[in-house]
Scaffold this active site. Structure first.
Site, PDB file in Angstrom:
ATOM      1  N   TYR A  63     107.354  -6.954 143.679  1.00 18.51           N
ATOM      2  CA  TYR A  63     108.518  -6.899 142.786  1.00 18.51           C
ATOM      3  C   TYR A  63     108.284  -7.915 141.676  1.00 18.51           C
ATOM      4  O   TYR A  63     107.936  -9.067 141.944  1.00 18.51           O
ATOM      5  CB  TYR A  63     109.783  -7.246 143.571  1.00 18.51           C
ATOM      6  CG  TYR A  63     111.043  -7.232 142.729  1.00 18.51           C
ATOM      7  CD1 TYR A  63     111.610  -6.034 142.310  1.00 18.51           C
ATOM      8  CD2 TYR A  63     111.661  -8.419 142.353  1.00 18.51           C
ATOM      9  CE1 TYR A  63     112.764  -6.016 141.548  1.00 18.51           C
ATOM     10  CE2 TYR A  63     112.826  -8.406 141.585  1.00 18.51           C
ATOM     11  CZ  TYR A  63     113.366  -7.200 141.181  1.00 18.51           C
ATOM     12  OH  TYR A  63     114.503  -7.190 140.428  1.00 18.51           O
ATOM     13  N   ASP A  86     101.761 -12.940 139.291  1.00 18.52           N
ATOM     14  CA  ASP A  86     103.195 -13.219 139.260  1.00 18.52           C
ATOM     15  C   ASP A  86     103.454 -14.318 140.293  1.00 18.52           C
ATOM     16  O   ASP A  86     103.517 -14.051 141.492  1.00 18.52           O
ATOM     17  CB  ASP A  86     103.971 -11.944 139.592  1.00 18.52           C
ATOM     18  CG  ASP A  86     105.481 -12.172 139.616  1.00 18.52           C
ATOM     19  OD1 ASP A  86     105.903 -13.356 139.663  1.00 18.52           O
ATOM     20  OD2 ASP A  86     106.234 -11.191 139.612  1.00 18.52           O
ATOM     21  N   LYS A 115     111.751 -19.564 139.056  1.00 14.81           N
ATOM     22  CA  LYS A 115     112.307 -20.215 140.258  1.00 14.81           C
ATOM     23  C   LYS A 115     112.112 -21.739 140.302  1.00 14.81           C
ATOM     24  O   LYS A 115     112.879 -22.462 139.686  1.00 14.81           O
ATOM     25  CB  LYS A 115     111.779 -19.527 141.516  1.00 14.81           C
ATOM     26  CG  LYS A 115     112.227 -18.030 141.562  1.00 14.81           C
ATOM     27  CD  LYS A 115     112.218 -17.458 142.957  1.00 14.81           C
ATOM     28  CE  LYS A 115     112.329 -15.941 142.981  1.00 14.81           C
ATOM     29  NZ  LYS A 115     113.665 -15.397 143.073  1.00 14.81           N
TER      30      LYS A 115
HETATM   31  N1  HOZ Z   1     114.851 -10.635 143.644  1.00 18.17           N
HETATM   32  C1  HOZ Z   1     115.400 -11.687 144.414  1.00 18.17           C
HETATM   33  C2  HOZ Z   1     114.688 -11.917 145.660  1.00 18.17           C
HETATM   34  N2  HOZ Z   1     113.339 -11.643 145.720  1.00 18.17           N
HETATM   35  C3  HOZ Z   1     116.842 -11.481 144.725  1.00 18.17           C
HETATM   36  C4  HOZ Z   1     117.666 -12.123 143.724  1.00 18.17           C
HETATM   37  C5  HOZ Z   1     119.117 -12.325 144.107  1.00 18.17           C
HETATM   38  O1  HOZ Z   1     119.753 -11.434 144.634  1.00 18.17           O
HETATM   39  O2  HOZ Z   1     119.601 -13.398 143.844  1.00 18.17           O
END
Ligand code: HOZ
Length: 441
Positions: A146, A241, A269
């Site tokens: 992702y 990534d 992050k």
């Molecule tokens: N894409 C985020 C985890 N891999 C989730 C983001 C969220 O819901 O805060």
């Protein structure tokens, strides 16, 4: 005592009237584990407190950024000091250069970088740059990885897309996804075949060097090496990534851990310490193609936001200065070695408990990030991850909530420990997990 969640339920009801699914990001809605989301009001150290006053040991760490724990005082001070002087100027500030220099010093493959406001933006911009410099259109990605909700990459994506079992998203045009080639994670043969067929059209291969969005799936030995050599041989770019792994698995990210040099790196992050941020970077000659030095356009009103940048600097300093004596333990190797020992001890012990109870479980871990899959392992790709017992995971998740532990609400996500998690926290989570597993069977 029975846990009351009346206020969370009221908050959810109100949220649903004005926000799709009552949330700002899909996985938070508990869609795959059932029940209603818990609304939080505070976090301090390793704990979060919900609006009803229930306290939980937090295994989510805001999906990874909070490597120093919630509301770390030094990070908060840095962030508020910056914010008191103004939240955004739409003009450059010296702190952006300070943080950029720290990132460049940590990552040998990054000579220059551009700050943006999220990992999604960073990915989108890195793809644009890769396409511009190679004058090619196609991108190769891996099923279950992702990279934010970038149109071209919402094809067999992980995270919420995998969690909710969604098909590729409506709204992404056939033309956009036609330029995306998807290969199973850890399949060197798949990548070789894709290059044999499309080699001269591939602008880039984008990969999570440790996948965190189908649960934690480490790269198989030789996999990242094969990506490096195939991209080089075909004059495509290799994009790592590292939104999750950057400053999480080590100070030089997964690229340092595995000794592979990507052409472009995407960050997010941890580098914002819990505030919105993203960045993409690479060698000077590539990054010089970005406007205004070069023709590849990319911009953002809140990019390099002073509070995000200050929280990022505070977090990186906190990582560098992690004091072992504060934990009352001998701690050679700094924060990453400490987290590796803490998390490794935890996952080993949990595996032991599951074995004793005869429960099929695989724990996959890299440093302080891990996923507990309810299946016999190993999990090497999305197909493996999807064969986990997600119903058992849902029961485990709720049993852990009742035990006062907040686990990520999806089988296809990672848990994270932080500097704020103590040995005592870990013992408490283990004991809770033992009781939860016994209860759910
Ligand atoms: N894409 C985020 C985890 N891999 C989730 C983001 C969220 O819901 O805060």
């Amino acid at each position: 005592m029975e846990r009351t969640i009346r206020k969370s339920e009221q908050a959810f009801k109100a949220a649903q009237t004005v926000m799709p699914g009552g949330v700002s990001s899909p996985v938070r809605a508990f869609g795959s584990v059932g029940g209603n989301p818990i609304f939080m009001k505070a976090g301090y150290g390793s704990e979060v407190t919900d609006v009803d006053g229930n306290r939980y040991i937090d295994m989510l760490s805001s999906w990874g950024p909070l490597i120093l724990g919630h509301a770390n005082q030094k990070v908060m001070r840095a962030m508020f000091t910056a914010g008191m002087k103004g939240t955004s100027f739409g003009s450059p500030t010296p702190d952006e250069t300070r943080l950029a220099k720290m990132l460049v010093a940590a990552l040998p493959t990054v000579e220059m970088l551009r700050f943006v406001s999220s990992g999604t933006e960073a990915t989108m911009s890195a793809l644009r740059l890769a396409r511009a410099v190679t004058e090619r259109d196609k991108i190769l990605k891996f099923a279950g990885c992702y990279h934010g909700h970038v149109d071209a990459l919402l094809v067999q994506a992980g995270s919420g897309v995998a969690t909710l079992g969604l098909p590729d998203s409506p709204g992404v045009t056939a033309g956009t996804s036609a330029d995306t080639i998807v290969v199973p994670y850890n399949s060197t043969t798949g990548v070789e075949e894709a290059f044999a067929e499309h080699g001269s059209e591939l602008a880039a291969v984008i990969v999570e060097p440790v996948s965190a969005n189908m649960g934690v799936v480490p790269p198989a030995p030789g996999f990242l090496e094969s990506l490096r050599s195939l991209t080089e041989a075909n004059r495509s770019l290799l994009i790592f990534d590292e939104v999750v792994t950057g400053f999480r698995v080590g100070y030089s990210g997964a690229q340092g851990m595995f000794g592979i040099n990507p052409d472009l790196t995407i960050l997010g992050k941890v580098i914002g310490g819990g505030l919105p941020i993203g960045a993409y970077g690479g060698p000077r000659d590539l990054m010089a193609q970005i406007a205004p030095s070069g023709p590849v356009y990319q911009a953002g009103t809140l990019a390099g936001n002073p509070m995000s940048v200050a929280a990022g600097i505070g977090t990186l300093r906190g990582i560098q200065r992690f004091a072992p004596e504060a934990n009352g333990e001998d701690n050679p190797g700094g924060l990453y070695a400490h987290l590796d020992r803490l998390t490794g001890g935890f996952t080993d012990a949990l595996e032991g408990i599951a074995k004793k109870l005869g429960i099929a479980m695989t724990l996959q871990r890299v440093g302080s990030m891990f996923t507990l899959f309810f299946k016999e392992g190993p999990v090497a790709n999305l197909e493996d991850a999807k064969s986990s017992d997600t119903e058992r995971f849902a029961r485990f998740f709720h049993a852990m909530l009742d035990e006062g532990v907040y686990w990520p609400p999806s089988q296809f996500e990672a848990s994270f420990l932080s500097a704020a998690h103590s040995a005592d926290d870990v013992e408490r989570v283990l004991a809770a997990a033992g009781r939860a597993l016994e209860r759910i069977g």
